[in-house]
Design an enzyme around this catalytic site. Structure first.
Site, PDB file in Angstrom:
ATOM      1  CG  ASN A  37      40.800  24.502  52.316  1.00  0.00           C
ATOM      2  OD1 ASN A  37      40.444  25.539  52.882  1.00  0.00           O
ATOM      3  ND2 ASN A  37      40.260  24.081  51.176  1.00  0.00           N
ATOM      4  CD  GLU A  38      48.883  24.302  52.032  1.00  0.00           C
ATOM      5  OE1 GLU A  38      48.931  23.129  52.445  1.00  0.00           O
ATOM      6  OE2 GLU A  38      49.436  24.660  50.962  1.00  0.00           O
TER       7      GLU A  38
END
Ligand code: F6R
Length: 639
Positions: free
Chosen positions: A164-165
């Protein structure tokens, strides 16, 4: 009856997630593994499964090693454990050596009694048209297993959890994502080049992670410190997805001291409670104040101290004037053009003692090039000033040589063979390597022969670089530590053979000075492992006569420099000395063009190294000290 809340620990007032700092990663992981073991056994006694959410990468490796040990030595069964991994690279099949599937098998599952059908990872090769269904199915499977009891997380330098950037929403679920450039750069080493790193991944979402009943995030090494501090002390924001753990009712963060180094309680301890004003702490506070108010030390006035809540220091020392002078002198006395000590000079204000002269200096480089990057200018000075410098390359560094370089060399040999009457001595080896290079894919592990050839390439580069730094090739030693020869990145397992070689080296040289690096780095990285071996080796030699007369100086890599208050020796470089060092770095031809670990986009390592040294010089200048072109910095390590 009214109950009183326990007194708040003021030193933690900036921290929004319970955070614990351990002596090292092993200690933290032993404590966590013991807790996990207790929970697994408890569930087993009830005849119920225990659902673990798992991560890959180097961070959880000490935890996995400890879980395997508990299984082998303390009969911990994983028969009732159900595992869900966070993520998988999109596009990599389960046979790909860099797939998380292979990673989990090698690092954990193959060593446990976990049933095959209890293991879940997203499938990296699911066709695009089926991605949505596959991800929804992953969520359903987690739910059907009763939800995750404990989710283990690492953190990326981008602040990602899972993949989850930045930009990931708190309500995101398992899905296909695009990897952040920082993440791809950090993975470049594993894939031997950024261009080989997948662009996409399948990952559990932030909401999937937050649904777990407990979440534990682990982080080791200095490279993670900024992301950790922002997650723990910053605003909750999708700019740094790990910060979403702040709203989890049962999240915890376990750190080693290096990963904790940007937390306010470590970085600015005077802001969270009383501190002991040792000379080092005073220097740290004065340097901080000077940079905060943008004034050189000798221009700081009492109001500056008062307005920034450290007037306590003035009370201690009597006046700002006195305090400024003391701090200024302390920084000034770190500067020396004589890293081996200045013969005949008084030494009370110098970082190194004058006698003996010449000194036996041992410079350790975990992989070829670390030495040139960290202390290329200082090496030159040591040699010029008559010291006996031995440059030791602890590992061969062959894993970082692209196949193309080996291919080029093998072609040259092939050509030679055509033109000469007598075949080169290793003709058969070259022919076999040539054949291997023709058939192998970029991720197939290299044969020992190919690794040998790649190692020779790095040896020659290292000799050329050390010569550029003034060290004669006959003073270089290639130790080829076995842990590196037997392993690959992320799965090194150092052992007694490695330690024995380092101990023997120290005993042979009996150095007056050891230059080394790797302190504070990720303990599973090559420099981190090498530093650990050095500290064990020093411990083994503690009672030997030479030890009492030996000083250990630590240099940092290109990715980070010592903080100004940690610098005990600052060696200035003139413009031409810096240029010479850059030429030295340039000799490592096989490493050119490869994006350095932790670099800004497009920056080559020689640029990064030169900028670091210039930056350190600028920091000294800003404190009001002399203005140099560049400075190489060292911290004195006292085991
Ligand atoms: C891996 C994962 C990532 C890593 C993170 C840190 O499954 O989800 O979030 O935990 O990139 O990687 P390392 O541990 O290699 O520094």
């Amino acid at each position: 009856m009214r109950t009183h809340a326990p007194p708040r620990d003021e030193s933690l007032r900036f921290e929004r997630i319970p955070t614990e700092v351990f002596a090292d990663a092993e200690t933290a992981c032993r404590a966590l593994a013991a807790r996990i073991a207790g929970e697994i056994r408890h569930r087993a006694a009830e005849g119920r499964p225990y659902v673990l959410g798992l991560a890959t990468g180097s961070t959880p490796l000490p935890l996995y090693r400890e879980l395997i040990r508990l299984h082998r030595k303390e009969d911990l069964s994983f028969a009732n454990v159900v595992a869900f991994n966070l993520d998988e690279y999109y596009g990599l099949s389960r046979s790909h050596p860099e797939s998380y599937w292979v990673f989990m098998r090698e690092q954990l599952f193959a060593h446990l009694d976990i049933p095959e059908d209890h293991i879940h990872l997203p499938e990296g090769t699911v066709p695009r048209s089926e991605v949505y269904g596959h991800c929804a199915g992953y969520e359903t499977a987690i739910e059907a297993a009763g939800g995750i009891d404990l989710q283990i997380l690492g953190i990326g330098r981008s602040g990602h959890i899972g993949f989850n950037e930045p930009g990931s929403r708190p309500d995101s679920r398992t899905r296909l994502v695009t990897l952040d450039p920082v993440t791809r750069r950090d993975a470049a080493r594993d894939f031997v080049g950024e261009e080989n790193v997948p662009r996409h991944a399948l990952t559990m979402g932030v909401a999937t992670i937050l649904d777990a009943r407990q979440v534990v995030l682990l982080a080791w090494g200095r490279a993670k410190a900024e992301a950790v501090a922002r997650a723990v002390e910053g605003e909750e924001s999708d700019a740094l997805p790990a910060s979403f753990l702040q709203s989890h009712p049962n999240a915890a963060i376990l750190l080693d001291p290096a990963a904790a180094s940007e937390l306010t309680r470590v970085r600015h301890p005077w802001r969270v409670g009383p501190v002991e004003w040792t000379p080092a702490m005073t220097g740290k506070a004065v340097a901080w104040l000077s940079s905060r108010v943008s004034k050189p030390i000798l221009k700081l006035i009492e109001d500056d101290y008062r307005e920034n809540s450290i007037s306590e220091l003035i009370t201690e020392r009597g006046s700002a004037y006195q305090l400024n002078i003391e701090a200024f002198n302390r920084f000034q006395h770190t500067i020396t053009g004589w890293p081996g000590g200045k013969p005949g000079a008084g030494e009370s204000h110098r970082p190194e003692r004058a006698a003996p002269h010449p000194k036996r200096a041992l410079a350790l480089s975990p992989e070829p090039r670390d030495d040139t990057i960290g202390m290329g200018g200082t090496l030159h000075r040591l040699v010029d000033q008559g010291h006996e410098v031995t440059l030791v390359y602890l590992t061969s560094g062959d894993l970082a040589v692209p196949d193309g370089d080996a291919l080029r060399l093998s072609r040259i040999f092939a050509e030679l063979d055509l033109e000469q009457d007598s075949a080169p001595p290793n003709e058969k080896l070259i022919a076999r390597v040539h054949e291997e290079l023709g058939r192998k894919g970029p991720f197939d592990p290299d044969s020992p022969e190919l690794r040998y050839l790649k190692g020779l390439i790095r040896r020659e580069e290292a000799r050329a670089a050390s010569q550029q730094c003034g060290v004669h090739p006959s003073s270089t030693v290639f130790l080829d530590l076995p842990f590196y020869q037997k392993g690959r990145y992320r799965s090194f397992a150092p052992g007694p053979d490695d330690l024995a070689k380092v101990v023997r080296l120290l005993r042979d040289v009996r150095p007056h000075q050891v230059y080394a690096t790797g302190y504070l780095q990720d303990p599973s990285s090559v420099p981190g492992i090498c530093f650990d071996l050095l500290s064990q080796a020093l411990e083994a030699c503690r009672d030997e006569p030479w030890f009492a007369d030996c000083r250990i100086w630590l240099y940092r890599g290109a990715e980070a420099e010592w903080e100004i208050h940690d610098i005990d020796m600052a060696v200035p470089l003139s413009p031409s000395e810096l240029q010479n060092k850059v030429q030295g770095i340039y000799q490592h031809q096989s490493q050119r063009g490869q994006t350095p670990f932790h670099a800004e986009s497009g920056e080559e390592i020689w640029q990064q190294a030169a900028e670091r040294n210039k930056h350190t010089a600028a920091l000294y200048d800003a404190l009001g000290l002399p203005e140099y072109e560049a400075i190489e910095a060292f911290h004195r390590y006292q085991p």
